[in-house]
Design an enzyme around this catalytic site. Structure first.
Site, PDB file in Angstrom:
ATOM      1  N   LYS A   1       0.833  -1.214   0.000  1.00 47.21           N
ATOM      2  CA  LYS A   1       0.000   0.000   0.000  1.00 47.21           C
ATOM      3  C   LYS A   1       0.873   1.271   0.000  1.00 47.21           C
ATOM      4  O   LYS A   1       1.989   1.256   0.516  1.00 47.21           O
ATOM      5  CB  LYS A   1      -0.854  -0.048   1.265  1.00 47.21           C
ATOM      6  CG  LYS A   1      -1.733   1.136   1.535  1.00 47.21           C
ATOM      7  CD  LYS A   1      -2.387   0.934   2.898  1.00 47.21           C
ATOM      8  CE  LYS A   1      -3.020   2.191   3.446  1.00 47.21           C
ATOM      9  NZ  LYS A   1      -2.115   3.275   3.765  1.00 47.21           N
TER      10      LYS A   1
ATOM     11  N   LYS B   1       7.613   0.938   1.516  1.00 49.14           N
ATOM     12  CA  LYS B   1       8.300   0.181   0.452  1.00 49.14           C
ATOM     13  C   LYS B   1       9.641   0.811   0.089  1.00 49.14           C
ATOM     14  O   LYS B   1      10.658   0.127   0.021  1.00 49.14           O
ATOM     15  CB  LYS B   1       7.446   0.137  -0.837  1.00 49.14           C
ATOM     16  CG  LYS B   1       6.119  -0.549  -0.690  1.00 49.14           C
ATOM     17  CD  LYS B   1       5.340  -0.490  -1.983  1.00 49.14           C
ATOM     18  CE  LYS B   1       4.923   0.913  -2.395  1.00 49.14           C
ATOM     19  NZ  LYS B   1       3.925   1.559  -1.544  1.00 49.14           N
TER      20      LYS B   1
ATOM     21  N   ASP C   1      -1.018  -0.540  -5.234  1.00 48.25           N
ATOM     22  CA  ASP C   1      -2.207  -1.255  -5.666  1.00 48.25           C
ATOM     23  C   ASP C   1      -2.065  -1.669  -7.117  1.00 48.25           C
ATOM     24  O   ASP C   1      -1.835  -0.848  -7.984  1.00 48.25           O
ATOM     25  CB  ASP C   1      -3.433  -0.366  -5.476  1.00 48.25           C
ATOM     26  CG  ASP C   1      -3.552   0.060  -4.018  1.00 48.25           C
ATOM     27  OD1 ASP C   1      -3.736  -0.818  -3.179  1.00 48.25           O
ATOM     28  OD2 ASP C   1      -3.403   1.267  -3.741  1.00 48.25           O
TER      29      ASP C   1
ATOM     30  N   LYS D   1       5.367   8.699  -8.457  1.00 52.47           N
ATOM     31  CA  LYS D   1       5.897   9.661  -7.478  1.00 52.47           C
ATOM     32  C   LYS D   1       7.401   9.864  -7.647  1.00 52.47           C
ATOM     33  O   LYS D   1       7.937  10.900  -7.291  1.00 52.47           O
ATOM     34  CB  LYS D   1       5.637   9.145  -6.058  1.00 52.47           C
ATOM     35  CG  LYS D   1       4.354   9.662  -5.437  1.00 52.47           C
ATOM     36  CD  LYS D   1       4.368   9.595  -3.905  1.00 52.47           C
ATOM     37  CE  LYS D   1       4.931   8.407  -3.314  1.00 52.47           C
ATOM     38  NZ  LYS D   1       4.473   7.452  -2.475  1.00 52.47           N
TER      39      LYS D   1
HETATM   40  N1  ADP Z   1       9.059   1.615  10.547  1.00 50.00           N
HETATM   41  C1  ADP Z   1       8.894   2.927  10.334  1.00 50.00           C
HETATM   42  N2  ADP Z   1       8.992   3.788  11.356  1.00 50.00           N
HETATM   43  C2  ADP Z   1       8.813   5.104  11.152  1.00 50.00           C
HETATM   44  N3  ADP Z   1       8.558   5.675   9.986  1.00 50.00           N
HETATM   45  C3  ADP Z   1       8.455   4.863   8.917  1.00 50.00           C
HETATM   46  C4  ADP Z   1       8.621   3.461   9.031  1.00 50.00           C
HETATM   47  N4  ADP Z   1       8.479   2.914   7.801  1.00 50.00           N
HETATM   48  C5  ADP Z   1       8.233   3.953   6.969  1.00 50.00           C
HETATM   49  N5  ADP Z   1       8.219   5.117   7.608  1.00 50.00           N
HETATM   50  C6  ADP Z   1       7.966   6.451   7.048  1.00 50.00           C
HETATM   51  O1  ADP Z   1       6.772   6.417   6.301  1.00 50.00           O
HETATM   52  C7  ADP Z   1       6.853   7.293   5.210  1.00 50.00           C
HETATM   53  C8  ADP Z   1       6.453   6.566   3.940  1.00 50.00           C
HETATM   54  O2  ADP Z   1       7.433   5.586   3.634  1.00 50.00           O
HETATM   55  P1  ADP Z   1       7.845   5.212   2.160  1.00 50.00           P
HETATM   56  O3  ADP Z   1       8.953   4.244   2.254  1.00 50.00           O
HETATM   57  O4  ADP Z   1       8.073   6.424   1.330  1.00 50.00           O
HETATM   58  O5  ADP Z   1       6.509   4.497   1.699  1.00 50.00           O
HETATM   59  P2  ADP Z   1       6.077   3.908   0.268  1.00 50.00           P
HETATM   60  O6  ADP Z   1       7.307   3.831  -0.565  1.00 50.00           O
HETATM   61  O7  ADP Z   1       5.504   2.584   0.591  1.00 50.00           O
HETATM   62  O8  ADP Z   1       5.069   4.829  -0.280  1.00 50.00           O
HETATM   63  C9  ADP Z   1       8.264   7.826   5.162  1.00 50.00           C
HETATM   64  O9  ADP Z   1       8.273   9.121   5.683  1.00 50.00           O
HETATM   65  C10 ADP Z   1       9.031   6.874   6.050  1.00 50.00           C
HETATM   66  O10 ADP Z   1      10.098   7.513   6.707  1.00 50.00           O
HETATM   67 MG    MG Z   2       7.607   4.751  -2.460  1.00 49.07          MG
END
Ligand code: ADP
Ligand code: MG
Lengths: 249, 380
Positions: free
Chosen positions: A9, A14, A126, A40
């Site tokens: 999600k 990720k 998704d 993005k």
């Molecule tokens: N275990 C965690 N603890 C704290 N913050 C987290 C954790 N995992 C992800 N984040 C934060 O959540 C946000 C979204 O993470 P991101 O890796 O960019 O998500 P995605 O790539 O799935 O969209 C980022 O700001 C990241 O630092």
């Molecule tokens: Mg991402």
């Protein structure tokens, strides 16, 4: 060559997890290529410390004169980084964009030139259309890892992804490598993740707790292992990297 | 807007190239596209449609199929038709709509092959490339699948590679090619893919030389060179003298084992320009020089490689580039499909050379025989 795709999600972690795995495996002496497959285009920001130009923007700008050098950026830590890119929200066709970008990379010979030991596709969560299943097709990732927390919507997205992988079983696409649990602190979180894994006959290959260091590192545009190498999150992420490698054995 | 044709038509698309290359080989060709589109690929672009039977189908893709991604309909319809028709192989082609939705033809072809037990090729066409790309991919698939090592023929056996009615006049050309080979002391093995059966093509490795008559045959020629060590010669036997010298080139290649790509051309300033498919145009230029002393340059508006062209030739894909180049060159004569008329400067003589991939049936009746035939009268 190990090829894997990370799904889950939006906002589940990720890119954070992908970047940390890439950095960790690079430190262990492997050549890693991380390909962001999300319009993005922020998959590799933690590795590069900045946004890098996307394959699709470059294609629009340079057309057939686009070279591999334009599209590939080596991070200071030595990870080979690519962002597929995509249209701005609300227009165009993001799925087609992923297909086009990945085909362009293949045509330019990215895998032959950089000869990575590991390729990580960091894919938008998704699987809403054919384009987002491209990274799990033959010739791309061999295994899919799904990041989820115990939250309802996150599990829902994770189940959809697992279902897509299952539906494509006859096609020689990627198989399910396992679940990565990124905890959000909801009730019975581990049990819920376990249930999901059981439903799809897979396992939890690693877990990550909610961590302040991850957020601080994020603000500094760094991987947590780089900013806080001694913290718990860094150790957990290293174990996740182990889990990923182990599932290819 | 670059690459938008305002006055001239565009060339037949990649899908038409696949359908044309596969037409006579006993396979079944299915294009994944909306109902009605078959006429574009296989009637308008296909002079054999009313004379030779071929199993060519359209999947009748609907908007709902595209939205829902129901590949199953394409797969089961194809398998069902194959059960009735027993084709020697199956070819699946894409079109613009499946390109947008990311249909995975490789996976679908595997599924069709598994269910039907019939070898199935996935073509990566999407309707946005030229017939050369499609025909090239189709021919390479046939050669890769069906041509195996076999004993060499006694004489100098020759395969013709890259021949379809999209570039060559359908009626008469095969007979003239065979006559030329026979009278030159060469042996006809097969022609990919006009006038040959699949069985003849299966014997292709018995040849000593491949003759590449259009760029669509190049990939197959390269493959057979790598796989069987058969050298290739590019060329089309236009005229009489030029045809004889091409036959000599083939004999030399058979002896030396090295490929020959270039033609004998004049290096003088050119007052004639030929527009067309690269190998056809280059060897027409060569024939004009050998037979009539005319120096000509080539404009190639289709996929090719620079190594096939002279320094005075040019690769232009866009109408405006062709128009501009013609203005700058200001040739006395242009040899091209009659539909190029509108981009040719006023006062320039146009010798029409109809090409099916460009003007379809419009000038079919006026297509001249130029192979192993006196061409002096036509280009005087
Ligand atoms: N275990 C965690 N603890 C704290 N913050 C987290 C954790 N995992 C992800 N984040 C934060 O959540 C946000 C979204 O993470 P991101 O890796 O960019 O998500 P995605 O790539 O799935 O969209 C980022 O700001 C990241 O630092
Ligand atoms: Mg991402």
């Amino acid at each position: 060559m190990i090829k894997l795709a990370i799904y889950g999600k939006g906002g589940i972690g990720k890119s954070t997890i992908s970047s940390n795995i890439s950095a960790e495996l690079t430190r262990r002496g492997m050549k890693v290529m991380q390909i962001g497959c999300d319009p993005k285009a922020d998959s590799t920001s933690l590795l590069c410390g900045k946004r890098i130009p996307t394959v699709l923007d470059l294609t629009r700008e340079k057309g057939s004169r686009l070279t591999l050098d334009d599209a590939v950026y080596e991070s200071p830590s030595g990870v080979v980084c690519v962002e597929a890119g995509g249209p701005v929200p609300g227009v165009g066709c993001a799925g087609r964009g992923i297909i086009n970008a990945l085909e362009t990379l293949k045509k330019l010979g990215a895998y032959d030139v950089y000869k990575p030991d590991v390729v990580i596709y960091d894919v938008l969560g998704d699987v809403v259309c054919g384009g987002f299943s491209m990274p799990m097709r033959k010739g791309y990732a061999d295994k899919v890892f799904v990041v989820t927390s115990g939250e309802k919507m996150s599990k829902y997205a994770a189940a959809n992804i697992c279902m897509a992988v299952e539906n494509f079983r006859d096609r020689g696409y990627a198989s399910l490598g396992g679940i990565i649990l990124n905890r959000r602190g909801v009730r019975d979180e581990d049990e819920q993740a376990k249930e999901l894994a059981d439903d799809f006959h897979t396992s939890i290959i690693g877990t990550l707790d909610r961590s302040e260091e991850i957020q601080l590192a994020d603000e500094q545009q760094k991987t947590v292992s780089e900013a806080f190498p001694e913290c718990k999150a860094a150790k957990q992420l290293s174990l996740i990297a182990d889990g990923v490698l182990a599932s290819f054995k | 807007m670059k690459n938008a044709s305002k006055m001239i038509p565009c060339y037949s698309a990649d899908t038409a190239g696949v359908c044309s290359a596969m037409y006579e080989l006993g396979g079944m060709t299915v294009t994944h596209d909306a109902s009605g589109c078959n006429s574009t690929y296989s009637t308008h672009d296909e002079p054999r449609w009313y004379d030779i039977r071929s199993d060519i189908f359209i999947s009748a893709l609907t908007e709902m199929d595209a939205i829902m991604g129901t590949d199953e309909k394409l797969i089961s319809d194809t398998v069902k038709a194959a059960e009735d028709l027993h084709p020697k192989f199956i070819t699946l082609c894409g079109s613009p709509m499946p390109m947008m939705t990311g249909t995975d033809f490789d996976a679908i072809a595997e599924e069709v092959e598994r269910r039907s037990g019939i070898r199935t090729f996935a073509m990566h066409t999407n309707g946005t490339h030229s017939y050369i790309d499609g025909a090239s991919e189709a021919m390479l698939a046939v050669v890769t699948e069906f041509v195996n090592e076999c004993p060499k023929a006694d004489g100098i056996g020759v395969n013709i590679l890259g021949m379809t009615p999209l570039d060559f006049k359908w009626r008469g050309t095969s007979d003239l090619m065979k006559k030329w080979l026979g009278e030159s002391g060469l042996e006809y093995i097969s022609c990919l893919a006009m006038g040959s059966t699949l069985d003849e093509i299966k014997n292709a490795a018995s040849a000593k030389v491949n003759l590449v008559v259009s760029y669509a045959g190049m990939a197959s020629a390269e493959y057979m060179k790598d796989k069987f060590g058969i050298p290739y010669v590019c060329g089309v036997p236009f005229g009489i003298r030029a045809a004889e010298s091409l036959a000599d080139t083939i004999k030399k290649a058979a002896e030396s084992g090295s490929s020959v790509l270039l033609a004998e051309r004049s290096t003088d300033t050119c007052d004639t320009v030929i527009i067309g498919e690269s190998i056809n145009a280059v060897f027409l230029s060569s024939a004009l020089y050998q037979e009539l002393g005319i120096s000509s340059s080539v404009i190639c508006p289709l996929p090719t490689e620079t190594r096939l062209l002279n320094s005075c030739d040019a690769e232009y894909l866009a109408e405006e580039d062709i128009e501009k180049a013609l203005k700058e060159l200001s040739p006395k004569t242009v040899i091209a499909d009659p539909l190029y008329k509108s981009v040719i400067p006023k006062g320039t003589r146009l010798i029409g050379l109809p090409q099916f991939a460009f003007s379809g049936r419009c000038f079919e009746k006026h297509m001249p025989d130029l192979i192993y035939t006196d061409i002096k009268e036509y280009f005087k």
